[in-house]
Design an enzyme around this catalytic site. Structure first.
Site, mmCIF file in Angstrom:
data_model
loop_
_atom_site.group_PDB
_atom_site.id
_atom_site.type_symbol
_atom_site.label_atom_id
_atom_site.label_comp_id
_atom_site.label_asym_id
_atom_site.label_seq_id
_atom_site.Cartn_x
_atom_site.Cartn_y
_atom_site.Cartn_z
ATOM 1 N N ASN A 13 28.928 32.475 -21.105
ATOM 2 C CA ASN A 13 28.663 32.015 -22.469
ATOM 3 C C ASN A 13 27.411 32.744 -22.962
ATOM 4 O O ASN A 13 26.307 32.385 -22.587
ATOM 5 C CB ASN A 13 28.451 30.492 -22.437
ATOM 6 C CG ASN A 13 28.014 29.928 -23.773
ATOM 7 O OD1 ASN A 13 28.100 30.601 -24.805
ATOM 8 N ND2 ASN A 13 27.538 28.690 -23.775
ATOM 9 N N TRP A 14 27.629 33.746 -23.771
ATOM 10 C CA TRP A 14 26.502 34.587 -24.197
ATOM 11 C C TRP A 14 25.647 33.920 -25.268
ATOM 12 O O TRP A 14 24.603 34.436 -25.641
ATOM 13 C CB TRP A 14 27.016 35.936 -24.725
ATOM 14 C CG TRP A 14 27.677 36.795 -23.694
ATOM 15 C CD1 TRP A 14 27.877 36.491 -22.365
ATOM 16 C CD2 TRP A 14 28.239 38.103 -23.880
ATOM 17 N NE1 TRP A 14 28.522 37.524 -21.734
ATOM 18 C CE2 TRP A 14 28.759 38.536 -22.639
ATOM 19 C CE3 TRP A 14 28.358 38.951 -24.986
ATOM 20 C CZ2 TRP A 14 29.384 39.769 -22.467
ATOM 21 C CZ3 TRP A 14 28.984 40.183 -24.822
ATOM 22 C CH2 TRP A 14 29.481 40.590 -23.569
ATOM 23 N N LYS A 15 26.102 32.801 -25.806
ATOM 24 C CA LYS A 15 25.389 32.093 -26.872
ATOM 25 C C LYS A 15 25.042 33.061 -28.008
ATOM 26 O O LYS A 15 25.820 33.973 -28.294
ATOM 27 C CB LYS A 15 24.162 31.381 -26.299
ATOM 28 C CG LYS A 15 24.527 30.486 -25.109
ATOM 29 C CD LYS A 15 23.446 29.551 -24.678
ATOM 30 C CE LYS A 15 23.939 28.722 -23.505
ATOM 31 N NZ LYS A 15 22.976 27.732 -23.054
ATOM 32 N N HIS A 99 30.076 21.893 -26.694
ATOM 33 C CA HIS A 99 28.883 22.329 -25.956
ATOM 34 C C HIS A 99 27.690 21.481 -26.392
ATOM 35 O O HIS A 99 27.573 21.113 -27.566
ATOM 36 C CB HIS A 99 28.622 23.810 -26.217
ATOM 37 C CG HIS A 99 27.573 24.365 -25.301
ATOM 38 N ND1 HIS A 99 26.236 24.171 -25.519
ATOM 39 C CD2 HIS A 99 27.674 25.063 -24.142
ATOM 40 C CE1 HIS A 99 25.553 24.736 -24.533
ATOM 41 N NE2 HIS A 99 26.403 25.285 -23.674
ATOM 42 N N GLU A 101 24.736 22.174 -27.056
ATOM 43 C CA GLU A 101 23.937 22.716 -28.164
ATOM 44 C C GLU A 101 24.597 22.399 -29.502
ATOM 45 O O GLU A 101 23.921 22.224 -30.514
ATOM 46 C CB GLU A 101 23.716 24.223 -27.958
ATOM 47 C CG GLU A 101 22.673 24.447 -26.867
ATOM 48 C CD GLU A 101 22.871 25.681 -26.020
ATOM 49 O OE1 GLU A 101 23.594 26.592 -26.434
ATOM 50 O OE2 GLU A 101 22.294 25.717 -24.913
ATOM 51 N N GLU A 171 28.154 19.751 -17.983
ATOM 52 C CA GLU A 171 26.872 20.411 -18.218
ATOM 53 C C GLU A 171 25.805 19.358 -18.540
ATOM 54 O O GLU A 171 25.681 18.934 -19.703
ATOM 55 C CB GLU A 171 26.988 21.385 -19.385
ATOM 56 C CG GLU A 171 27.964 22.503 -19.130
ATOM 57 C CD GLU A 171 27.603 23.745 -19.931
ATOM 58 O OE1 GLU A 171 27.436 24.795 -19.332
ATOM 59 O OE2 GLU A 171 27.474 23.636 -21.164
ATOM 60 N N GLY A 177 19.693 25.932 -19.263
ATOM 61 C CA GLY A 177 18.609 26.856 -19.608
ATOM 62 C C GLY A 177 17.255 26.334 -19.187
ATOM 63 O O GLY A 177 16.252 26.565 -19.852
ATOM 64 N N SER A 218 22.064 26.299 -15.703
ATOM 65 C CA SER A 218 21.223 27.175 -14.871
ATOM 66 C C SER A 218 21.904 27.617 -13.585
ATOM 67 O O SER A 218 21.276 27.627 -12.523
ATOM 68 C CB SER A 218 19.890 26.495 -14.576
ATOM 69 O OG SER A 218 19.237 26.158 -15.783
ATOM 70 N N GLY A 239 25.273 30.517 -18.742
ATOM 71 C CA GLY A 239 24.618 30.997 -19.958
ATOM 72 C C GLY A 239 23.705 32.166 -19.644
ATOM 73 O O GLY A 239 24.130 33.323 -19.593
ATOM 74 N N GLY A 240 22.440 31.872 -19.389
ATOM 75 C CA GLY A 240 21.414 32.909 -19.201
ATOM 76 C C GLY A 240 21.814 34.021 -18.241
ATOM 77 O O GLY A 240 21.659 35.207 -18.550
HETATM 78 P P1 PGA Z 1 22.529 28.205 -18.753
HETATM 79 O O1 PGA Z 1 23.573 27.757 -19.882
HETATM 80 O O2 PGA Z 1 23.310 28.828 -17.647
HETATM 81 O O3 PGA Z 1 21.604 29.166 -19.437
HETATM 82 O O4 PGA Z 1 21.836 26.957 -18.297
HETATM 83 C C1 PGA Z 1 24.797 27.175 -19.551
HETATM 84 C C2 PGA Z 1 25.493 26.744 -20.829
HETATM 85 O O5 PGA Z 1 24.863 26.185 -21.705
HETATM 86 O O6 PGA Z 1 26.710 26.967 -20.997
#
Ligand code: PGA
Length: 266
Positions: A13-15, A99, A101, A171, A177, A218, A239-240
């Site tokens: 997930n590149w956000k 998600h 966010e 999640e 993150g 994470s 994500g990251g």
């Molecule tokens: P993260 O993000 O790996 O940076 O914690 C995961 C996500 O929100 O899908």
């Protein structure tokens, strides 16, 4: 169905990251690194403007394209929104919905997420439905109630025939993150068991055994195997670490290794 029959999945997930040049390089790096390996399903979810670009790079690879969001209408006067028809048109197979966010930063409600889930499925997109509790909810022992609520409402009125096109991502909001607040593999395993139990109550044991539940928060090369080796942890939503091809590939390799372990007859 034995747990090993669920194929591991790794989603990047590149956000809201990358430029066109970075997206190109990153996608190409993942394609080259994965090669013909098919021990794990790999899905990349770039930002909307780069979907077509990345889709073209993934075309002859084993990696599939996903989007990070969509609006539950086919077309119309919805300035700034993107429809599932458009996502399918540029080659997406998946869409991430719910998600944290979007729930917490954009204020999306359970009802709206459910509307998106049903519309995505009806349109032909497969859904990755994210659920997870906040730190306050965990501290107040509300994790189970929260997961129950988000799963119940997210999947309300979903046709049973569409269940094979849904996967769940657990999640915990506090672990996304957040290098200082990692969930432990045990916490992930416990939450996945809660979710699978709830899924079973909603749709029956067989559907619950078949559903893929991935962990996100994470996930990194160093901890991927610890998560992916856990009972009921069928994959990772990353994500990251998905913004660096070598890091995502290390997580993919962990998925391949742990998938093989599970496949071995006991
Ligand atoms: P993260 O993000 O790996 O940076 O914690 C995961 C996500 O929100 O899908």
């Amino acid at each position: 169905m034995k747990p090993g029959q669920r194929r591991k999945v790794v989603v990047g997930n590149w956000k809201m990251h990358t430029t066109a040049a970075e997206a190109t390089q990153l996608a190409q790096g993942v394609v080259d690194g994965v090669g013909n390996e098919d021990g794990v399903s790999v899905i990349l979810c770039p930002p909307f403007p780069y979907l077509a670009l990345v889709g073209a790079i993934l075309k002859r690879s084993r990696i599939t394209l996903g989007a990070q969001n969509m609006y539950p209408e086919k077309k119309g006067a919805f300035t700034g929104e993107v429809s599932p028809t458009m996502l399918l048109d540029v080659g997406c197979k998946y869409v991430i919905l719910g998600h944290s966010e979007r729930r917490h930063k954009m204020g999306e409600s359970d009802a709206f997420i459910n509307q998106k889930v049903r519309f995505a499925l009806a349109s032909g997109l497969d859904v990755i439905l994210c659920v997870g509790e906040t730190l306050e909810q965990r501290k107040a022992n509300q994790t189970e109630a929260m997961l129950d609520r988000q799963l119940n409402s997210g999947l309300a009125d979903v046709p049973v025939a569409d269940l094979p096109r849904i996967s769940i991502a657990y999640e915990p909001v506090w672990a996304i993150g957040n290098a200082d607040h990692h969930a432990t593999p045990q916490q992930a395993e416990d939450a996945h068991a809660i979710l699978r139990g709830r899924f079973s109550k909603l749709f029956g044991k067989e559907a619950a055994e078949a559903v893929t539940i991935q962990y996100g928060g994470s996930v990194e090369p160093d901890n991927a195997a610890a998560f992916l080796s856990r009972n009921g942890v069928d994959g990772a939503l990353v994500g990251g670490a998905s913004l660096k091809a070598d890091e995502l590939l290390a997580i993919v390799r962990a998925g391949i290794n742990e998938g093989r372990v599970e496949m071995q007859p006991t």
